[in-house]
Design a protein around this motif. Structure first.
Motif, PDB file in Angstrom:
ATOM      1  N   CYS A  46      -2.181   2.074   4.910  1.00 57.33           N
ATOM      2  CA  CYS A  46      -2.104   2.505   3.514  1.00 57.33           C
ATOM      3  C   CYS A  46      -3.514   2.587   2.937  1.00 57.33           C
ATOM      4  O   CYS A  46      -4.489   2.203   3.576  1.00 57.33           O
ATOM      5  CB  CYS A  46      -1.243   1.551   2.700  1.00 57.33           C
ATOM      6  SG  CYS A  46      -1.998  -0.051   2.389  1.00 57.33           S
ATOM      7  N   CYS A  49      -5.386  -0.987   2.841  1.00 57.73           N
ATOM      8  CA  CYS A  49      -5.750  -1.572   4.129  1.00 57.73           C
ATOM      9  C   CYS A  49      -6.780  -0.728   4.874  1.00 57.73           C
ATOM     10  O   CYS A  49      -7.553  -1.235   5.664  1.00 57.73           O
ATOM     11  CB  CYS A  49      -4.514  -1.794   4.997  1.00 57.73           C
ATOM     12  SG  CYS A  49      -3.442  -3.064   4.335  1.00 57.73           S
ATOM     13  N   CYS A  95       2.542   1.374   6.025  1.00 52.20           N
ATOM     14  CA  CYS A  95       1.385   0.716   6.634  1.00 52.20           C
ATOM     15  C   CYS A  95       1.838  -0.363   7.607  1.00 52.20           C
ATOM     16  O   CYS A  95       2.625  -1.233   7.250  1.00 52.20           O
ATOM     17  CB  CYS A  95       0.517   0.109   5.534  1.00 52.20           C
ATOM     18  SG  CYS A  95      -0.887  -0.818   6.138  1.00 52.20           S
ATOM     19  N   CYS A  98       0.446  -4.091   6.378  1.00 49.80           N
ATOM     20  CA  CYS A  98       0.920  -4.874   5.238  1.00 49.80           C
ATOM     21  C   CYS A  98       2.331  -4.507   4.789  1.00 49.80           C
ATOM     22  O   CYS A  98       2.947  -5.247   4.040  1.00 49.80           O
ATOM     23  CB  CYS A  98      -0.043  -4.742   4.063  1.00 49.80           C
ATOM     24  SG  CYS A  98       0.036  -3.140   3.263  1.00 49.80           S
TER      25      CYS A  98
HETATM   26 ZN   LIG Z   1      -1.530  -1.673   4.104  1.00 50.92          ZN
END
Ligand SMILES: [Zn+2]
Ligand SMILES: [Zn+2]
Length: 117
Positions: A46, A49, A95, A98
């Motif tokens: 994402c 991150c 993602c 996370c």
């Molecule tokens: Zn992420």
């Protein structure tokens, strides 16, 4: 090194922190522009991150954890493991690191994994 605080330590830490802030600002600009969006989605990450990875102390430790969607075993040589596997990440647009949406915007319709249960 002595743990006594000195002026030169304060100066050093000020410089370090100011450098970090400059770096963060540059990275935040890149995040806002999503200038590497193709590389980012190839990395299955994402916005946060990819552009602002948390600097965690990587501990060498073999870890095995099941994917949060398909239960495939994910192995990592570090103490941290992804929340979902790469395959599910591409498929869902989530993602792997996370569990946030690639674009950090909640999808209006269902994510594919929601239809599984
Ligand atoms: Zn992420
Ligand atoms: Zn999976």
């Amino acid at each position: 090194m002595s743990r006594r605080l000195t002026r030169s330590k304060v100066r050093f830490q000020n410089q370090t922190n100011n450098l970090k802030i400059e770096q963060l600002e540059r990275r935040l600009q890149k995040l806002r522009a999503d200038s590497e969006s193709e590389r980012r989605t190839d990395s299955k990450l994402c916005l946060l991150c990819y552009y602002l990875p948390m600097e965690e102390d990587l501990q060498f430790k073999q870890t095995v954890k099941p994917c949060g969607i398909c239960d495939a075993q994910m192995t990592s040589n570090f103490a941290i493991t992804d929340v979902i596997c790469s395959k599910c990440s591409s498929f869902e647009g989530i993602c792997k690191n996370c569990g946030a949406d690639y674009e950090l915007k909640e999808k209006k319709d269902c994510y594919p994994f929601e239809l599984l249960s």
